[in-house]
Structures are given as structure tokens and as C-alpha cells.
Scaffold this motif. Structure first.
Motif, short mmCIF file in Angstrom:
data_model
loop_
_atom_site.label_atom_id
_atom_site.label_comp_id
_atom_site.label_asym_id
_atom_site.label_seq_id
_atom_site.Cartn_x
_atom_site.Cartn_y
_atom_site.Cartn_z
N GLU A 268 94.28 64.03 -52.87
CA GLU A 268 93.49 62.92 -53.43
C GLU A 268 92.33 63.43 -54.27
OE1 GLU A 268 93.82 59.08 -52.88
OE2 GLU A 268 95.63 60.28 -53.20
N ARG A 269 91.73 64.53 -53.84
CA ARG A 269 90.62 65.09 -54.61
C ARG A 269 91.05 65.56 -55.98
NH1 ARG A 269 88.02 68.92 -49.84
NH2 ARG A 269 87.33 67.22 -48.45
N ARG A 270 92.34 65.77 -56.16
CA ARG A 270 92.85 66.24 -57.45
C ARG A 270 93.49 65.12 -58.26
NH1 ARG A 270 95.73 72.03 -55.79
NH2 ARG A 270 93.84 73.05 -55.02
N ARG A 271 94.06 64.10 -57.58
CA ARG A 271 94.86 63.11 -58.28
C ARG A 271 94.15 61.74 -58.41
NH1 ARG A 271 100.32 64.06 -58.88
NH2 ARG A 271 100.63 61.81 -58.89
N ASN A 272 93.41 61.33 -57.39
CA ASN A 272 92.75 60.03 -57.41
C ASN A 272 91.43 60.16 -58.17
OD1 ASN A 272 90.94 57.83 -56.61
ND2 ASN A 272 92.49 57.33 -55.06
N LEU A 273 91.30 59.45 -59.29
CA LEU A 273 90.15 59.65 -60.17
C LEU A 273 88.83 59.36 -59.47
CD1 LEU A 273 88.96 60.31 -62.91
CD2 LEU A 273 89.32 57.93 -63.58
N MET A 274 88.75 58.25 -58.74
CA MET A 274 87.49 57.91 -58.08
C MET A 274 87.14 58.94 -57.02
SD MET A 274 84.81 56.17 -57.86
CE MET A 274 85.18 54.86 -59.00
N LYS B 285 104.02 59.69 -49.93
CA LYS B 285 102.57 59.83 -49.97
C LYS B 285 101.93 59.27 -48.69
CE LYS B 285 98.56 58.44 -52.76
NZ LYS B 285 98.12 57.71 -53.98
N LEU B 286 102.42 58.11 -48.24
CA LEU B 286 101.91 57.54 -47.00
C LEU B 286 102.26 58.43 -45.81
CD1 LEU B 286 102.71 53.74 -47.52
CD2 LEU B 286 100.46 54.84 -47.52
N GLY B 287 103.45 59.05 -45.86
CA GLY B 287 103.82 59.96 -44.78
C GLY B 287 102.88 61.14 -44.68
N VAL B 288 102.47 61.69 -45.83
CA VAL B 288 101.51 62.79 -45.85
C VAL B 288 100.14 62.31 -45.37
CG1 VAL B 288 100.29 64.43 -47.33
CG2 VAL B 288 102.73 64.02 -47.67
N LYS B 289 99.75 61.10 -45.81
CA LYS B 289 98.43 60.56 -45.47
C LYS B 289 98.23 60.47 -43.97
CE LYS B 289 95.37 56.63 -46.42
NZ LYS B 289 95.19 55.39 -47.23
N TYR B 290 99.26 60.01 -43.26
CA TYR B 290 99.12 59.82 -41.82
C TYR B 290 99.73 60.93 -40.99
CZ TYR B 290 97.46 55.29 -43.25
OH TYR B 290 96.73 54.29 -43.83
N GLY B 291 100.54 61.78 -41.64
CA GLY B 291 101.11 62.92 -40.90
C GLY B 291 100.32 64.19 -41.05
N TYR B 292 99.75 64.39 -42.26
CA TYR B 292 99.00 65.61 -42.55
C TYR B 292 97.72 65.25 -43.31
CZ TYR B 292 103.61 67.49 -41.54
OH TYR B 292 104.81 67.78 -40.96
N PRO B 293 96.74 64.65 -42.64
CA PRO B 293 95.52 64.17 -43.32
C PRO B 293 94.80 65.22 -44.16
CG PRO B 293 95.62 63.30 -41.09
CD PRO B 293 96.72 64.31 -41.20
N VAL C 35 80.55 64.52 -48.27
CA VAL C 35 81.97 64.88 -48.27
C VAL C 35 82.77 63.95 -47.37
CG1 VAL C 35 83.63 66.70 -47.69
CG2 VAL C 35 81.48 67.28 -48.84
N ASP C 36 82.20 63.59 -46.21
CA ASP C 36 82.88 62.66 -45.30
C ASP C 36 83.09 61.30 -45.96
OD1 ASP C 36 83.02 64.58 -43.36
OD2 ASP C 36 81.37 63.80 -42.15
N PHE C 37 82.08 60.86 -46.72
CA PHE C 37 82.21 59.57 -47.41
C PHE C 37 83.37 59.62 -48.40
CE2 PHE C 37 81.20 57.01 -51.19
CZ PHE C 37 81.21 55.75 -50.62
N VAL C 38 83.48 60.71 -49.12
CA VAL C 38 84.57 60.86 -50.09
C VAL C 38 85.92 60.85 -49.39
CG1 VAL C 38 85.60 62.37 -51.82
CG2 VAL C 38 83.11 62.12 -51.71
N ASP C 39 86.02 61.61 -48.29
CA ASP C 39 87.29 61.71 -47.59
C ASP C 39 87.72 60.39 -46.95
OD1 ASP C 39 87.59 64.35 -48.30
OD2 ASP C 39 86.72 65.14 -46.45
N ASN C 40 86.75 59.54 -46.64
CA ASN C 40 87.06 58.25 -46.02
C ASN C 40 87.19 57.13 -47.05
OD1 ASN C 40 87.03 59.27 -43.39
ND2 ASN C 40 84.80 59.08 -43.27
N TYR C 41 87.11 57.48 -48.35
CA TYR C 41 87.14 56.46 -49.39
C TYR C 41 88.50 55.77 -49.47
CZ TYR C 41 85.88 54.14 -53.74
OH TYR C 41 85.60 53.19 -54.68
N THR C 42 89.58 56.51 -49.23
CA THR C 42 90.91 55.91 -49.22
C THR C 42 91.15 55.30 -47.84
OG1 THR C 42 91.77 58.11 -48.69
CG2 THR C 42 91.90 57.40 -50.98
N SER C 43 90.80 54.03 -47.72
CA SER C 43 90.84 53.33 -46.43
C SER C 43 92.26 53.24 -45.90
CB SER C 43 90.25 51.93 -46.59
OG SER C 43 88.95 51.99 -47.13
#
Length: 653
Positions: free
Chosen positions: A443-449, A428-436, A476-484
Motif C-alpha cells: 500500500e505504501r507503494r501503490r495507494n497514492l494517499m 489483494k484482500l487475501g494478502v491484507k488479512y493473511g499477511y498484514p 506511521v501507525d496512522f498511515v498503516d491504519n488508513y486502509t480501514s
């Protein structure tokens, strides 16, 4: 505790009559004293009218008033509790002069210290102050008004600038009652109710009324308004601290100092007490620091445990009762009464329009007033920084390539009792930093917040004509940046982007009606700066979230409370009511009021039911607030000048 009003008229007004209207807005809390000062400003026929309303809770607050410099060129009114007052008294001795002999140092009013600070440092004075404060200074030399607000926005100030006058007050309704301020509804306020936004502070629902942002000062002249930030949270270095043990000792010292600063009171002290880390630690430390004084505690709805409600509260109260048994000077306050049905209507009447909510039911406020408590300590906000969860520490290890440490952290976390799959989390971390982009989609589908926030942004029931492309992009930018991407990034977001301002503003406004003051040790500026700068591994060491704070409170709370996980907290069962059911009820109420112009303008009624696809408590608050604004407009307490266009989806053709 104080309220001040300042009216600077640029032309001839009956300023005395206007000030009386502004003063009347504070009648509901029955101030102990009212001081006024009038000044003519030549040659334009202008005038300055200033008032200060007091309800004392500290020794020095008995001496608060409208403070005027000996030269007559400066005037100050304040609602303040200054923590570094003794250091300032020593440093400002020459500026205070003979006036210092009027009071003992412990009784010297904070407003007079602030005035001397302004005379010495000018616009830099706010940066020299510690504590909770908001104040206004009239500077005759610069023909200006200087308004400053504390670092985290614990105290609130509003102002309005018209062609003919400047009005300043920390009583919102005073500006409305003056008759000089337009009551037109603010579109941006309504949009912010529904669309998530970074840096979201509390704004007035009225377009003509502005607030001073936290950690800012505002300078107003007849021709300009200028706002400046005087403090920003940054990482500090502490060369003398060389080990985790050194940091823990220093954190305990600063935590004790933050609590002690907020115990200054000439009246009984109370503490809000859940079974969480922050409130129990603060309450325990307060009881220990004041061993011969009764400390009153207030928990949840403060309902007395009976056979009728035992199924609701018994599990919740168990930990509270065990904690209370540690300190003989703690007195838990309970009641069999419920919050009056007209409570919100009263607060709205006091505020002038719908007021920000303090974040909890207010049954306890009646108990606080009955006990004569004028200082209520709250642990709210600690996990925003000081007792941080250490979330996203794994991200830091991943980015630094510390794979073994990352694997050990996952093992610690799994041992702690959390569901962790090391390989899955690593990928998951590999995807987060390799394919944002892919990560954001997941995250929009799995992370509840994130899911809830994204749904609010894209499925808003707002009239699309009112939502600009830029405003939607911000959401939308705020949502995408929520996972710090790191621990400090998360803490900074929680403090300043998610926003604590509405909660603390609401708490101050509601508490004023009951003659007490909220104080937040966890929002102590020096404590926050230190906690923010602590090495990030200490916030989630051995897989234990909030590790460093748990370590320093071993002697203050029960072991069960100290080591529990967030999901172990047993909330009263009625607080777990189905959000969908509450949302359905509110949507039906909004539809019943569909003919009200405000609702017609802002909403697409056919989209309201879409909110039920993913019920979110924020949408309940948004609809409830908008409904209240619509009724206020119907009753003449708000002006509504906007008109629907011919293409509006609610317009009948």
C-alpha cells in the motif's frame, strides 16, 4: 451568533480594564450589542467579569445576553443554536419559572435555556442538548466554570489557566489581548502540521491556550482542570425498520429534519453550491421548504462567466446552471472581483496569529455580506458519514466468507464503470488479512494517499531533535491504519481521526468577520447516528457508491448529478494547478526567510527539496503556516523561547 468572554481572577486585578482589552479584539465584526456583568468573589478578593457580544440571525438571538439565575448562584454565556429548544422549554418549566413569561417560546434565548439545563442536570446538561453550541457556566456553589462544546465541534471555545486567573472566550485573540496569557509558540502545533496523526483536532498555535474538544465539557476550579467526553458515536438498533425501503424512508425524514432545523433565521439564507450530491440536495430541499423566499447560492470562487474565463468555468458551471433551473427561487450570486491580496493578513490580524483555513477561497464571503445573508448552509462533510461511499464493503464480505456476494459486488462495480479486476482484488484482500505487513508495504507503494502520508511521516523536513520516537510511531501507525477494514470503521475514521475540526473551526472564525454563521445539515447529530447505523450494504448497493443517499434525493437534483461518479466532477481548471509548482515556490520563500529563528529551530533546510519527490498539498499548507508563524514571531506577536542545541543541523560550527 455570539462571542463571549469570561475572566475569573483569583486575586485583585483591574478586571474592567482587562475586559475592555478583550472586547476590543472583536471590534472588527462590529457587534450589535455588548452586555457585561461584574461580580466580586469574597473572601479572597477575586472577581468575575463576563461579557457577551451579539450579532443576531435568529428571532431568539435578539434576546441573548449574560444570563444570571434568579438565585444569583449561576451565570451563563453562550454562542448557540439549540435544535431541541421547545422540548427543553417544556421539560425545564419549573427551573425557568416566572422568567419564561418574559418571552414567547419562539423568542426565548438559547443561553437562558442552557442555564436552566445546567441548574437541573449539572455536568450532564451538555448531553441533553442538540444543535451547534459552545457555552460557559459559572457555578458559585461549586466554585467552578463549566464549558461545553457541541458534538462535532461546529462552535469553538478557547481557554487559558494561569496562576492568577482563568480566561475563556470563543474569540482567540481576546485571550492574547488580555495581557495575561503567554504568547509562547506551541511545539506540538508545529509538529502536527507535518506529521499525520490520529484524532487530530485543531489546536491553538499558542502553548498557553487550550480548546475544548468536540463532544466534551471542561470543568475548571482554582486547583484543577478536568475534561470529560459526554458523547461517542455508536451503532444504534432500529427494530421497527425491517427493509431497505424502511431505512430509506427514515433517512429522508431525518435528512429533511436536519435541513429544516438549520433554516431558522430572521434574515436571508444562502447555500454553498457545487455540483456535488450533498450541496445540491441541501440547496434543493431548502428551496422547496422556503418556496416564497429567495435563496442565494455561492459556487466555487463565484466568478461571473465571461469570455475571458469561459475556458476555466464553463464545464464546471454547466451542471450548476441545469440544477438552478429546477427552482425559480434560487438566485446565483456571481462577481467579477477576486479575493483581496491582503485577505489572509486581515484574518491573521483578527485571530492574533495564523488562523485555521476554512477550506476554500473566500471571495463568496463578500457577496454573502453584501446580500445581508446571515446564515450560510454548507454540504461539506456529508461523505464523511451520511453520504458515505461505502468504501471497504468488499472487506466485510471477504471476512465473512461471502464469496458469491463479493464476486457479484465486483461485477456491479465493473458495470458502474470502475476499473475492477475481481481475481486481483480478491488476492489483494487475501494478502491484507493473511499477511498484514506485506499488505502495508504494498500500500505504501501503490495507494497514492497512503504513499503521500507515509512520505510525510518518514521524510519530514522537521528538525529530528524535535520528533520523538513515540510521535513518529504515531504518524506511521496512522498511515498503516488508513486502509480501514469496514464501512463503519472508514466513516468513523473520516469523522474523528482524519478530523473535520480544523475545517469547521476555520469556517466559523472566517465567517464571523463577515457577520454570518455556517450551518452544516450533514453534521446533524441525529442524522449522523442514523446514517452510521444503517446496514452497510446500503451505502454501496449494486456497486453504486453512496447508493442510499442517491435514492432519497431523486426528486431534488438532476439525474446527471444524482448518478455521477466522483471522478466525473468537473472542477474549475485553475484548481488543478500543479502542486509541485506551488510547493517549489513556497520552498523558495521559506529559504529566503531562513534566518528567522522559528524556521531555524523547526526545519532542516537541506531536506526541504525532498518534499518535491512526492508533492503533497498538505505540505504546502504546513510550510505556509510555519512561514506565517515565523513572521508573527519576528513582528512580536508570538514569543519564541526555545533555543537550538549545539548539535542542531542548522547550527553553524
Amino acid at each position: 451568533m455570539s462571542v463571549f468572554n469570561l475572566l475569573w481572577a483569583f486575586k485583585t486585578f483591574d478586571t474592567a480594564a482587562i475586559m475592555q482589552k478583550m472586547l476590543a479584539a472583536s471590534d472588527y465584526w462590529q457587534p450589535e450589542s455588548v452586555d457585561q456583568y461584574e461580580l466580586s468573589i469574597e473572601p479572597n478578593g477575586g472577581a468575575l467579569s463576563v461579557s457577551h457580544l451579539r450579532f443576531s440571525n435568529t428571532p431568539q438571538s435578539h434576546n441573548e445576553s449574560v444570563h444570571v439565575s434568579q438565585c444569583g448562584h449561576f451565570l451563563c454565556v453562550a454562542n448557540a443554536r439549540i435544535d431541541n429548544r421547545h422540548e427543553l422549554l417544556d421539560e425545564l418549566r419549573l427551573d425557568i419559572g416566572d422568567k419564561r413569561d418574559m418571552f414567547r417560546a419562539s423568542d426565548y434565548p438559547d443561553g437562558a435555556i442552557i442555564l436552566a439545563a445546567y441548574q437541573k442536570w449539572g455536568e450532564d446538561c451538555a448531553a441533553k442538548l442538540l444543535g451547534d453550541f459552545v457555552f460557559a457556566v459559572w457555578d458559585r456553589n461549586k466554585n467552578s466554570i463549566y464549558i461545553a462544546r457541541d458534538h462535532l465541534g461546529i462552535k469553538t471555545a478557547f481557554y487559558s489557566v494561569t496562576d492568577d486567573a482563568v480566561l475563556v472566550s470563543n474569540e482567540h485573540n481576546a485571550l492574547l489581548e488580555s495581557g495575561l496569557v503567554s504568547r509562547e509558540l506551541n511545539d506540538d502545533f508545529v509538529l502536527d502540521l507535518f506529521l499525520p496523526k490520529s484524532n487530530s483536532g485543531y489546536y491553538s498555535p499558542v502553548k498557553a491556550i487550550q480548546r475544548v474538544p468536540p463532544a466534551h465539557y471542561v470543568v475548571i476550579t482554582p486547583h484543577s482542570v478536568r475534561s470529560e467526553c459526554y458523547w461517542q458515536l455508536q451503532v444504534k438498533q432500529y427494530p421497527s425498520l425491517n427493509s431497505d425501503e424502511d431505512y430509506l424512508r427514515e433517512l429522508r425524514v431525518r435528512f429533511e429534519k436536519a435541513v429544516k432545523r438549520r433554516l431558522l433565521s430572521a434574515y436571508p439564507i444562502g447555500c454553498e453550491l457545487s455540483e456535488g450530491l450533498d450541496s445540491t440536495a441541501i440547496t434543493g430541499l431548502t428551496a422547496r421548504m422556503l418556496p416564497h423566499q429567495t435563496i442565494y447560492t455561492y459556487s466555487y470562487d463565484s466568478q461571473q462567466l465571461t469570455d475571458d474565463n469561459r475556458h476555466i468555468y464553463q464545464d464546471t458551471y454547466k451542471d450548476i446552471f441545469e440544477f438552478l433551473a429546477l427552482y425559480p427561487n434560487l438566485s446565483a450570486e456571481w462577481t467579477t472581483q477576486q479575493q483581496p491580496e491582503n485577505y489572509n493578513d486581515l484574518i491573521e490580524q483578527y485571530y492574533g496569529v495564523v488562523a485555521p483555513h476554512p477550506g476554500q477561497k473566500c471571495t463568496r464571503y463578500y457577496l454573502v455580506k453584501d446580500r445581508g445573508v446571515r446564515t450560510l448552509l454548507s454540504g461539506w462533510g456529508g461523505d464523511h458519514c451520511v453520504t458515505s461511499y461505502g468504501a471497504f464493503y468488499e472487506d466485510e464480505l471477504f471476512r465473512k466468507g461471502r464469496w458469491l456476494s463479493l464476486y457479484q459486488q465486483y461485477q456491479y462495480t465493473k458495470k458502474r464503470g470502475r476499473r475492477v479486476k475481481p481475481l486481483f482484488n480478491f488476492l489483494k484482500l487475501g494478502v491484507k488479512y493473511g499477511y498484514p505487513p506485506l499488505f502495508r508495504t504494498i500500500e505504501r507503494r501503490r495507494n497514492l494517499m497512503v504513499q503521500l502520508l507515509h512520505f510525510s511521516a518518514t521524510e519530514s523536513p522537521l528538525n529530528p531533535e524535535l520528533v520523538t520516537r513515540q510521535r513518529l510511531k504515531e504518524a506511521v501507525d496512522f498511515v498503516d491504519n488508513y486502509t480501514s477494514s469496514g464501512v463503519r470503521e472508514r466513516d468513523y475514521r473520516e469523522l474523528f481521526h482524519v478530523g473535520i475540526e480544523s475545517r469547521v473551526s476555520g469556517s466559523e472564525i472566517h465567517a464571523r468577520a463577515f457577520n454570518f454563521e455556517y450551518r452544516y445539515p450533514m453534521f446533524d447529530k441525529e442524522l449522523i447516528e442514523f446514517a452510521y447505523s444503517v446496514p452497510t450494504h446500503m451505502k454501496c448497493k449494486f456497486g453504486i457508491e453512496r447508493w442510499m443517499f442517491r435514492e432519497i434525493i431523486k426528486d431534488l437534483v438532476t439525474e446527471r448529478i444524482r448518478m455521477r461518479m466522483k471522478h466525473d466532477v468537473v472542477l474549475p481548471k485553475h484548481q488543478r494547478l500543479d502542486v509541485k509548482m506551488r510547493l517549489e515556490k513556497l520552498i523558495a520563500e521559506v529559504k529566503d526567510n531562513a534566518k528567522l529563528p522559528v524556521l531555524q529551530h523547526y526545519l532542516r533546510f537541506e531536506r526541504l527539496d525532498h518534499l518535491l519527490q512526492l508533492p503533497f498539498v498538505a505540505n504546502i499548507k504546513a510550510l505556509d503556516t510555519l512561514n506565517s508563524l515565523a513572521k508573527a514571531q519576528q513582528e512580536g506577536r508570538l514569543d519564541f523561547c526555545s533555543k537550538l542545541t549545539e548539535s542542531s543541523p542548522n547550527k553553524k560550527r
